[in-house]
Motif scaffolding. Structure first.
Motif, PDB file in Angstrom:
ATOM      1  N   GLU A   1     -20.297  39.715  21.300  1.00 30.49           N
ATOM      2  CA  GLU A   1     -21.582  40.383  21.458  1.00 30.49           C
ATOM      3  C   GLU A   1     -21.597  41.659  22.286  1.00 30.49           C
ATOM      4  O   GLU A   1     -22.558  42.422  22.205  1.00 30.49           O
ATOM      5  N   THR A   2     -20.565  41.922  23.082  1.00 29.54           N
ATOM      6  CA  THR A   2     -20.588  43.091  23.961  1.00 29.54           C
ATOM      7  C   THR A   2     -19.300  43.899  23.790  1.00 29.54           C
ATOM      8  O   THR A   2     -18.210  43.339  23.795  1.00 29.54           O
ATOM      9  N   GLY A   3     -19.441  45.198  23.683  1.00 27.57           N
ATOM     10  CA  GLY A   3     -18.295  46.093  23.526  1.00 27.57           C
ATOM     11  C   GLY A   3     -17.641  46.395  24.862  1.00 27.57           C
ATOM     12  O   GLY A   3     -17.687  47.531  25.342  1.00 27.57           O
ATOM     13  N   ASP A   4     -17.025  45.384  25.473  1.00 31.73           N
ATOM     14  CA  ASP A   4     -16.370  45.553  26.774  1.00 31.73           C
ATOM     15  C   ASP A   4     -15.106  44.697  26.815  1.00 31.73           C
ATOM     16  O   ASP A   4     -15.182  43.472  26.807  1.00 31.73           O
ATOM     17  N   CYS A   5     -13.958  45.357  26.859  1.00 30.38           N
ATOM     18  CA  CYS A   5     -12.656  44.677  26.929  1.00 30.38           C
ATOM     19  C   CYS A   5     -11.947  45.037  28.234  1.00 30.38           C
ATOM     20  O   CYS A   5     -10.719  45.059  28.301  1.00 30.38           O
ATOM     21  N   SER A   6     -12.723  45.315  29.285  1.00 29.94           N
ATOM     22  CA  SER A   6     -12.152  45.881  30.510  1.00 29.94           C
ATOM     23  C   SER A   6     -11.574  44.854  31.485  1.00 29.94           C
ATOM     24  O   SER A   6     -10.846  45.230  32.396  1.00 29.94           O
ATOM     25  N   ASP A   7     -11.864  43.587  31.313  1.00 25.03           N
ATOM     26  CA  ASP A   7     -11.390  42.585  32.267  1.00 25.03           C
ATOM     27  C   ASP A   7     -10.230  41.764  31.708  1.00 25.03           C
ATOM     28  O   ASP A   7     -10.036  41.671  30.501  1.00 25.03           O
ATOM     29  N   GLU A   8      -9.463  41.171  32.605  1.00 21.71           N
ATOM     30  CA  GLU A   8      -8.380  40.275  32.192  1.00 21.71           C
ATOM     31  C   GLU A   8      -9.013  39.043  31.558  1.00 21.71           C
ATOM     32  O   GLU A   8      -9.928  38.457  32.111  1.00 21.71           O
ATOM     33  N   GLY A   9      -8.566  38.676  30.408  1.00 24.61           N
ATOM     34  CA  GLY A   9      -9.137  37.542  29.683  1.00 24.61           C
ATOM     35  C   GLY A   9     -10.296  37.918  28.776  1.00 24.61           C
ATOM     36  O   GLY A   9     -10.789  37.098  28.017  1.00 24.61           O
ATOM     37  N   TYR A  10     -10.771  39.156  28.863  1.00 27.27           N
ATOM     38  CA  TYR A  10     -11.780  39.725  27.964  1.00 27.27           C
ATOM     39  C   TYR A  10     -13.094  38.936  27.933  1.00 27.27           C
ATOM     40  O   TYR A  10     -13.797  38.915  26.931  1.00 27.27           O
ATOM     41  N   LYS A  11     -13.461  38.328  29.054  1.00 21.87           N
ATOM     42  CA  LYS A  11     -14.708  37.556  29.137  1.00 21.87           C
ATOM     43  C   LYS A  11     -15.942  38.457  29.092  1.00 21.87           C
ATOM     44  O   LYS A  11     -17.021  38.012  28.704  1.00 21.87           O
ATOM     45  N   LYS A  12     -15.794  39.738  29.489  1.00 20.35           N
ATOM     46  CA  LYS A  12     -16.941  40.652  29.456  1.00 20.35           C
ATOM     47  C   LYS A  12     -17.413  40.932  28.032  1.00 20.35           C
ATOM     48  O   LYS A  12     -18.506  41.444  27.831  1.00 20.35           O
ATOM     49  N   SER A  13     -16.611  40.573  27.031  1.00 14.91           N
ATOM     50  CA  SER A  13     -17.048  40.748  25.645  1.00 14.91           C
ATOM     51  C   SER A  13     -18.103  39.718  25.252  1.00 14.91           C
ATOM     52  O   SER A  13     -18.726  39.841  24.203  1.00 14.91           O
ATOM     53  N   GLY A  14     -18.327  38.736  26.112  1.00 11.75           N
ATOM     54  CA  GLY A  14     -19.396  37.769  25.892  1.00 11.75           C
ATOM     55  C   GLY A  14     -19.106  36.747  24.814  1.00 11.75           C
ATOM     56  O   GLY A  14     -17.964  36.500  24.435  1.00 11.75           O
ATOM     57  N   SER A  15     -20.189  36.152  24.321  1.00 12.20           N
ATOM     58  CA  SER A  15     -20.118  35.146  23.263  1.00 12.20           C
ATOM     59  C   SER A  15     -20.095  35.830  21.900  1.00 12.20           C
ATOM     60  O   SER A  15     -20.083  37.046  21.810  1.00 12.20           O
ATOM     61  N   HIS A  16     -20.163  35.040  20.849  1.00 11.73           N
ATOM     62  CA  HIS A  16     -20.201  35.604  19.500  1.00 11.73           C
ATOM     63  C   HIS A  16     -21.510  36.350  19.263  1.00 11.73           C
ATOM     64  O   HIS A  16     -22.541  36.009  19.828  1.00 11.73           O
ATOM     65  N   VAL A  17     -21.452  37.377  18.402  1.00  8.45           N
ATOM     66  CA  VAL A  17     -22.665  38.099  18.029  1.00  8.45           C
ATOM     67  C   VAL A  17     -23.615  37.144  17.319  1.00  8.45           C
ATOM     68  O   VAL A  17     -23.183  36.204  16.637  1.00  8.45           O
ATOM     69  N   GLN A  18     -24.917  37.401  17.475  1.00 11.48           N
ATOM     70  CA  GLN A  18     -25.965  36.626  16.798  1.00 11.48           C
ATOM     71  C   GLN A  18     -27.103  37.575  16.452  1.00 11.48           C
ATOM     72  O   GLN A  18     -27.452  38.428  17.262  1.00 11.48           O
ATOM     73  N   HIS A  19     -27.696  37.435  15.294  1.00  9.57           N
ATOM     74  CA  HIS A  19     -28.844  38.290  14.953  1.00  9.57           C
ATOM     75  C   HIS A  19     -30.170  37.590  15.200  1.00  9.57           C
ATOM     76  O   HIS A  19     -31.202  38.229  15.239  1.00  9.57           O
ATOM     77  N   ALA A  20     -30.150  36.300  15.367  1.00 12.17           N
ATOM     78  CA  ALA A  20     -31.389  35.554  15.575  1.00 12.17           C
ATOM     79  C   ALA A  20     -31.073  34.355  16.468  1.00 12.17           C
ATOM     80  O   ALA A  20     -30.237  34.458  17.358  1.00 12.17           O
ATOM     81  N   ALA A  21     -31.675  33.232  16.180  1.00  8.29           N
ATOM     82  CA  ALA A  21     -31.427  32.015  16.950  1.00  8.29           C
ATOM     83  C   ALA A  21     -29.955  31.628  16.862  1.00  8.29           C
ATOM     84  O   ALA A  21     -29.315  31.806  15.823  1.00  8.29           O
ATOM     85  N   LYS A  22     -29.423  31.140  17.963  1.00  6.43           N
ATOM     86  CA  LYS A  22     -28.006  30.782  18.023  1.00  6.43           C
ATOM     87  C   LYS A  22     -27.677  29.676  17.019  1.00  6.43           C
ATOM     88  O   LYS A  22     -28.311  28.634  17.006  1.00  6.43           O
ATOM     89  N   GLU A  23     -26.699  29.951  16.191  1.00  5.61           N
ATOM     90  CA  GLU A  23     -26.211  28.984  15.208  1.00  5.61           C
ATOM     91  C   GLU A  23     -24.959  28.314  15.760  1.00  5.61           C
ATOM     92  O   GLU A  23     -24.216  28.928  16.511  1.00  5.61           O
ATOM     93  N   PRO A  24     -24.673  27.081  15.349  1.00  6.28           N
ATOM     94  CA  PRO A  24     -23.416  26.451  15.765  1.00  6.28           C
ATOM     95  C   PRO A  24     -22.211  27.191  15.179  1.00  6.28           C
ATOM     96  O   PRO A  24     -22.289  27.753  14.087  1.00  6.28           O
ATOM     97  N   HIS A  25     -21.119  27.174  15.922  1.00  5.36           N
ATOM     98  CA  HIS A  25     -19.880  27.808  15.498  1.00  5.36           C
ATOM     99  C   HIS A  25     -19.268  27.064  14.320  1.00  5.36           C
ATOM    100  O   HIS A  25     -19.375  25.862  14.208  1.00  5.36           O
ATOM    101  N   GLY A  26     -18.570  27.821  13.463  1.00  8.23           N
ATOM    102  CA  GLY A  26     -17.708  27.219  12.464  1.00  8.23           C
ATOM    103  C   GLY A  26     -18.039  27.542  11.029  1.00  8.23           C
ATOM    104  O   GLY A  26     -19.123  27.221  10.544  1.00  8.23           O
ATOM    105  N   LEU A  27     -17.084  28.169  10.336  1.00  6.65           N
ATOM    106  CA  LEU A  27     -17.255  28.475   8.916  1.00  6.65           C
ATOM    107  C   LEU A  27     -17.391  27.209   8.073  1.00  6.65           C
ATOM    108  O   LEU A  27     -17.982  27.235   6.998  1.00  6.65           O
ATOM    109  N   LEU A  28     -16.831  26.086   8.553  1.00  3.56           N
ATOM    110  CA  LEU A  28     -16.923  24.824   7.817  1.00  3.56           C
ATOM    111  C   LEU A  28     -18.004  23.902   8.368  1.00  3.56           C
ATOM    112  O   LEU A  28     -18.215  22.812   7.839  1.00  3.56           O
ATOM    113  N   ASN A  29     -18.699  24.336   9.390  1.00  5.67           N
ATOM    114  CA  ASN A  29     -19.733  23.529  10.015  1.00  5.67           C
ATOM    115  C   ASN A  29     -20.976  23.521   9.129  1.00  5.67           C
ATOM    116  O   ASN A  29     -21.499  24.584   8.798  1.00  5.67           O
ATOM    117  N   PRO A  30     -21.481  22.341   8.743  1.00  3.57           N
ATOM    118  CA  PRO A  30     -22.661  22.301   7.879  1.00  3.57           C
ATOM    119  C   PRO A  30     -23.910  22.906   8.522  1.00  3.57           C
ATOM    120  O   PRO A  30     -24.834  23.289   7.825  1.00  3.57           O
TER     121      PRO A  30
END
Length: 178
Positions: free
Chosen positions: A72-101
């Motif tokens: 979700e965030t364009g920041d790769c400045s820290d060790e471990g890249y945690k500043k890049s945040g979670s996955h992008v979302q356009h609306a309400a948070k959906e569960p992770h997984g391409l195979l997740n129903p």
């Protein structure tokens, strides 16, 4: 004999006619960095009518399968890249997984494979993101940007929150090409 020349000529003319449309498509690029290298590869992103094609070239990875996600965030400045945040979302948070129903979330992508020499050459597609504010898709070029993150292991496409993919080993800030 003339017919055999017409088909390839017609296909070539059709391809040339499509070039202006491709040139107008929103484009973005990103340069991967790892803890060992500030230039560990690139991702080129091109928007089509229903989604984004991502062409990834990377090096310096452990051989085998790796998860790759939009963060979700364009920041790769820290060790471990945690500043890049979670996955992008356009609306309400959906569960992770391409195979997740009940998923996927907008940051989910198929795994990539690093060859024995640690290189990746892959082309991915997502209909869940946009470079141009298309309605109903997560915008990768918003005010705080976004990143592509490669993980140390593969995504099982079901487990929460990141499919058991492990640590973030490479990160690339996505930037619009002007």
């Amino acid at each position: 004999m003339k017919l055999t020349l017409i088909a390839p000529l017609a296909a070539s003319l059709f391809a040339l006619a499509a070039l202006p449309a491709l040139a107008e498509a929103p484009l973005a690029t990103a340069t991967f960095k790892t803890q060992e290298s500030a230039d560990a590869g690139t991702a080129d992103l091109s928007e089509g009518p229903e989604g984004v094609v991502i062409r990834v070239t990377a090096s310096g990875l452990t051989p085998g399968w790796h998860a790759i996600h939009f963060h979700e965030t364009g920041d790769c400045s820290d060790e471990g890249y945690k500043k890049s945040g979670s996955h992008v979302q356009h609306a309400a948070k959906e569960p992770h997984g391409l195979l997740n129903p009940e998923g996927p979330d907008d940051g989910d992508l198929p795994n990539i494979y690093a060859a024995e020499d640690g290189t990746v050459n892959a082309e991915l597609y997502s209909d869940r993101v946009t470079l141009s504010e298309a309605e109903g898709r997560a915008n990768l070029i918003d005010e705080d940007g976004s990143a592509l993150v490669i993980h140390e292991g593969p995504d099982d496409h079901m487990s929460q929150p990141i499919g058991g993919a492990g640590a973030r080993v490479a990160c690339a800030v996505i930037e619009k090409v002007e």
